[in-house]
Scaffold this motif. Structure first.
Motif, PDB file in Angstrom:
ATOM      1  N   GLY A  78     -51.711  13.278  -9.680  1.00 23.13           N
ATOM      2  CA  GLY A  78     -50.443  13.014 -10.362  1.00 23.13           C
ATOM      3  C   GLY A  78     -50.200  13.881 -11.570  1.00 23.13           C
ATOM      4  O   GLY A  78     -49.058  14.017 -12.033  1.00 23.13           O
ATOM      5  N   LEU A  79     -51.260  14.504 -12.100  1.00 22.58           N
ATOM      6  CA  LEU A  79     -51.110  15.357 -13.288  1.00 22.58           C
ATOM      7  C   LEU A  79     -50.276  16.606 -13.020  1.00 22.58           C
ATOM      8  O   LEU A  79     -49.781  17.230 -13.965  1.00 22.58           O
ATOM      9  N   VAL A  80     -50.114  16.990 -11.752  1.00 23.67           N
ATOM     10  CA  VAL A  80     -49.357  18.210 -11.448  1.00 23.67           C
ATOM     11  C   VAL A  80     -47.958  17.911 -10.901  1.00 23.67           C
ATOM     12  O   VAL A  80     -47.251  18.831 -10.473  1.00 23.67           O
ATOM     13  N   VAL A  81     -47.555  16.664 -10.932  1.00 24.82           N
ATOM     14  CA  VAL A  81     -46.251  16.271 -10.359  1.00 24.82           C
ATOM     15  C   VAL A  81     -45.089  16.599 -11.298  1.00 24.82           C
ATOM     16  O   VAL A  81     -43.944  16.744 -10.855  1.00 24.82           O
ATOM     17  N   GLY A  82     -45.364  16.767 -12.591  1.00 24.72           N
ATOM     18  CA  GLY A  82     -44.311  16.958 -13.583  1.00 24.72           C
ATOM     19  C   GLY A  82     -43.199  17.924 -13.242  1.00 24.72           C
ATOM     20  O   GLY A  82     -42.017  17.613 -13.421  1.00 24.72           O
ATOM     21  N   PRO A  83     -43.510  19.143 -12.748  1.00 26.55           N
ATOM     22  CA  PRO A  83     -42.425  20.078 -12.432  1.00 26.55           C
ATOM     23  C   PRO A  83     -41.428  19.548 -11.414  1.00 26.55           C
ATOM     24  O   PRO A  83     -40.260  19.952 -11.421  1.00 26.55           O
ATOM     25  N   TRP A  84     -41.847  18.639 -10.540  1.00 28.37           N
ATOM     26  CA  TRP A  84     -40.917  18.051  -9.570  1.00 28.37           C
ATOM     27  C   TRP A  84     -40.000  17.012 -10.220  1.00 28.37           C
ATOM     28  O   TRP A  84     -39.092  16.497  -9.575  1.00 28.37           O
ATOM     29  N   LEU A  85     -40.258  16.686 -11.476  1.00 33.47           N
ATOM     30  CA  LEU A  85     -39.453  15.690 -12.192  1.00 33.47           C
ATOM     31  C   LEU A  85     -38.490  16.343 -13.181  1.00 33.47           C
ATOM     32  O   LEU A  85     -37.765  15.652 -13.898  1.00 33.47           O
ATOM     33  N   LEU A  86     -38.484  17.665 -13.211  1.00 35.90           N
ATOM     34  CA  LEU A  86     -37.760  18.405 -14.237  1.00 35.90           C
ATOM     35  C   LEU A  86     -36.241  18.280 -14.136  1.00 35.90           C
ATOM     36  O   LEU A  86     -35.532  18.314 -15.138  1.00 35.90           O
ATOM     37  N   GLY A  87     -35.724  18.138 -12.914  1.00 36.44           N
ATOM     38  CA  GLY A  87     -34.268  18.127 -12.728  1.00 36.44           C
ATOM     39  C   GLY A  87     -33.567  17.028 -13.489  1.00 36.44           C
ATOM     40  O   GLY A  87     -32.545  17.268 -14.144  1.00 36.44           O
ATOM     41  N   GLY A  88     -34.096  15.813 -13.419  1.00 32.01           N
ATOM     42  CA  GLY A  88     -33.457  14.699 -14.107  1.00 32.01           C
ATOM     43  C   GLY A  88     -33.428  14.880 -15.602  1.00 32.01           C
ATOM     44  O   GLY A  88     -32.426  14.597 -16.268  1.00 32.01           O
ATOM     45  N   VAL A  89     -34.527  15.380 -16.161  1.00 30.23           N
ATOM     46  CA  VAL A  89     -34.603  15.578 -17.612  1.00 30.23           C
ATOM     47  C   VAL A  89     -33.626  16.659 -18.059  1.00 30.23           C
ATOM     48  O   VAL A  89     -32.845  16.465 -19.004  1.00 30.23           O
ATOM     49  N   LEU A  90     -33.635  17.800 -17.399  1.00 30.92           N
ATOM     50  CA  LEU A  90     -32.725  18.889 -17.768  1.00 30.92           C
ATOM     51  C   LEU A  90     -31.265  18.492 -17.586  1.00 30.92           C
ATOM     52  O   LEU A  90     -30.413  18.797 -18.430  1.00 30.92           O
ATOM     53  N   GLY A  91     -30.964  17.809 -16.485  1.00 29.47           N
ATOM     54  CA  GLY A  91     -29.589  17.370 -16.254  1.00 29.47           C
ATOM     55  C   GLY A  91     -29.092  16.465 -17.360  1.00 29.47           C
ATOM     56  O   GLY A  91     -27.972  16.618 -17.860  1.00 29.47           O
ATOM     57  N   GLY A  92     -29.929  15.522 -17.777  1.00 25.43           N
ATOM     58  CA  GLY A  92     -29.546  14.606 -18.843  1.00 25.43           C
ATOM     59  C   GLY A  92     -29.413  15.294 -20.179  1.00 25.43           C
ATOM     60  O   GLY A  92     -28.459  15.039 -20.937  1.00 25.43           O
ATOM     61  N   LEU A  93     -30.343  16.195 -20.514  1.00 23.47           N
ATOM     62  CA  LEU A  93     -30.330  16.865 -21.815  1.00 23.47           C
ATOM     63  C   LEU A  93     -29.181  17.854 -21.958  1.00 23.47           C
ATOM     64  O   LEU A  93     -28.618  18.008 -23.044  1.00 23.47           O
ATOM     65  N   ILE A  94     -28.837  18.532 -20.869  1.00 26.62           N
ATOM     66  CA  ILE A  94     -27.808  19.574 -20.948  1.00 26.62           C
ATOM     67  C   ILE A  94     -26.402  19.012 -20.775  1.00 26.62           C
ATOM     68  O   ILE A  94     -25.501  19.272 -21.579  1.00 26.62           O
ATOM     69  N   ILE A  95     -26.190  18.231 -19.745  1.00 23.31           N
ATOM     70  CA  ILE A  95     -24.827  17.780 -19.408  1.00 23.31           C
ATOM     71  C   ILE A  95     -24.418  16.543 -20.206  1.00 23.31           C
ATOM     72  O   ILE A  95     -23.266  16.396 -20.601  1.00 23.31           O
ATOM     73  N   ARG A  96     -25.348  15.632 -20.429  1.00 25.72           N
ATOM     74  CA  ARG A  96     -25.117  14.481 -21.298  1.00 25.72           C
ATOM     75  C   ARG A  96     -23.943  13.621 -20.859  1.00 25.72           C
ATOM     76  O   ARG A  96     -23.121  13.183 -21.674  1.00 25.72           O
ATOM     77  N   ARG A  97     -23.863  13.395 -19.585  1.00 23.94           N
ATOM     78  CA  ARG A  97     -22.846  12.514 -19.017  1.00 23.94           C
ATOM     79  C   ARG A  97     -23.547  11.469 -18.155  1.00 23.94           C
ATOM     80  O   ARG A  97     -24.602  11.734 -17.580  1.00 23.94           O
ATOM     81  N   PRO A  98     -22.974  10.277 -18.056  1.00 24.28           N
ATOM     82  CA  PRO A  98     -23.572   9.263 -17.181  1.00 24.28           C
ATOM     83  C   PRO A  98     -23.717   9.781 -15.755  1.00 24.28           C
ATOM     84  O   PRO A  98     -22.765  10.303 -15.178  1.00 24.28           O
ATOM     85  N   GLY A  99     -24.905   9.671 -15.209  1.00 26.46           N
ATOM     86  CA  GLY A  99     -25.150  10.102 -13.846  1.00 26.46           C
ATOM     87  C   GLY A  99     -25.670  11.518 -13.725  1.00 26.46           C
ATOM     88  O   GLY A  99     -26.088  11.929 -12.635  1.00 26.46           O
ATOM     89  N   ALA A 100     -25.683  12.287 -14.823  1.00 28.39           N
ATOM     90  CA  ALA A 100     -26.080  13.699 -14.745  1.00 28.39           C
ATOM     91  C   ALA A 100     -27.544  13.856 -14.354  1.00 28.39           C
ATOM     92  O   ALA A 100     -27.888  14.709 -13.535  1.00 28.39           O
ATOM     93  N   ALA A 101     -28.415  13.046 -14.947  1.00 23.49           N
ATOM     94  CA  ALA A 101     -29.849  13.147 -14.634  1.00 23.49           C
ATOM     95  C   ALA A 101     -30.100  12.859 -13.153  1.00 23.49           C
ATOM     96  O   ALA A 101     -30.816  13.598 -12.479  1.00 23.49           O
ATOM     97  N   LEU A 102     -29.497  11.806 -12.663  1.00 21.68           N
ATOM     98  CA  LEU A 102     -29.659  11.432 -11.257  1.00 21.68           C
ATOM     99  C   LEU A 102     -29.096  12.504 -10.339  1.00 21.68           C
ATOM    100  O   LEU A 102     -29.730  12.898  -9.349  1.00 21.68           O
ATOM    101  N   LEU A 103     -27.910  13.016 -10.658  1.00 16.41           N
ATOM    102  CA  LEU A 103     -27.251  13.996  -9.791  1.00 16.41           C
ATOM    103  C   LEU A 103     -28.058  15.287  -9.687  1.00 16.41           C
ATOM    104  O   LEU A 103     -28.274  15.806  -8.581  1.00 16.41           O
TER     105      LEU A 103
END
Length: 225
Positions: A78-103
């Motif tokens: 599980g220590l190497v799974v992080g890069p597969w989780l990057l989309g939600g974090v970047l989406g939320g931090l950059i777009i900052r709209r409801p649903g952006a992280a999920l999308l």
């Protein structure tokens, strides 16, 4: 003809010359406006595709590392799974709209599955759980805080989403409690560091480059400098 008995319009400065005028409200701020703009949709799509390509590259590298670590100590992969989780974090931090992280996480998972990987279209379900985990953290802060701790929490929550998905759909519930607790702990750490902290650093780097000038992250960078 004007009415001679009508008082002239009085300006606020005439009433109290020393009064301080309220600062203009930034209507594009996530605090004041939650609706999606066209640029938000376009960037979410582009970001999702770009991260999907990152996923595709990491599928081979991360998959091999996962197998090696898990063979040494089950659950530590599980220590190497992080890069597969990057989309939600970047989406939320950059777009900052409801649903952006999920999308963004979901689009990235679809791209990864469409190109081809060892998990097939089950990747999309994984993206749904992971993106939802990150989304819930941004929601908990009402889409108003995008600091490093919040990003780390979003990454960790995406890791928890990955754990829940595999527990339900990949048979991990049949494995030992030790394995599941070890795997969960490693996912939380990897998500916080390799998705949360890394996503936060990437967002700041993009803002510094000027690529996010139409977003709040870009305005925050200009205010700092």
């Amino acid at each position: 003809m004007s009415n001679p008995h009508t008082n002239p319009i009085t300006k606020p400065d005439d009433i109290n010359p020393g009064a301080t005028q309220p600062a203009a409200v930034d209507q594009t701020s996530p605090v004041t406006q939650r609706g999606w703009r066209v640029v938000d949709i376009v960037v979410a799509a582009v970001l999702g595709v770009a991260i999907g390509l990152v996923f595709w590259i990491w599928n081979s590298i991360g998959g091999a590392l996962f197998g090696t670590l898990d063979a040494i100590t089950p659950g530590v992969g599980g220590l190497v799974v992080g890069p597969w989780l990057l989309g939600g974090v970047l989406g939320g931090l950059i777009i900052r709209r409801p649903g952006a992280a999920l999308l963004v996480e979901l689009v990235a998972a679809i791209v990864s599955a469409a190109i081809g990987n060892q998990w097939g279209w089950s990747t999309v379900v994984s993206g749904l759980f992971q993106g939802l985990g990150a989304e819930l953290v941004f929601l908990a802060f009402l889409y108003r805080r995008f600091t490093l701790p919040v990003a780390a929490l979003a990454g960790a929550a995406a890791g928890a989403g990955a754990w829940l998905n595999e527990f339900i759909f990949f048979g991990n519930r049949a494995k030992s409690a030790v394995f599941n607790l070890t795997y969960l702990g490693c996912l939380l750490v990897s998500g916080a560091v390799l998705a949360g902290a890394l996503g936060w650093a990437l967002t700041r780097a993009l803002a510094a480059s000027g690529a996010l000038n139409r977003f709040a992250a870009g305005r925050e960078h200009r205010a700092r400098v």
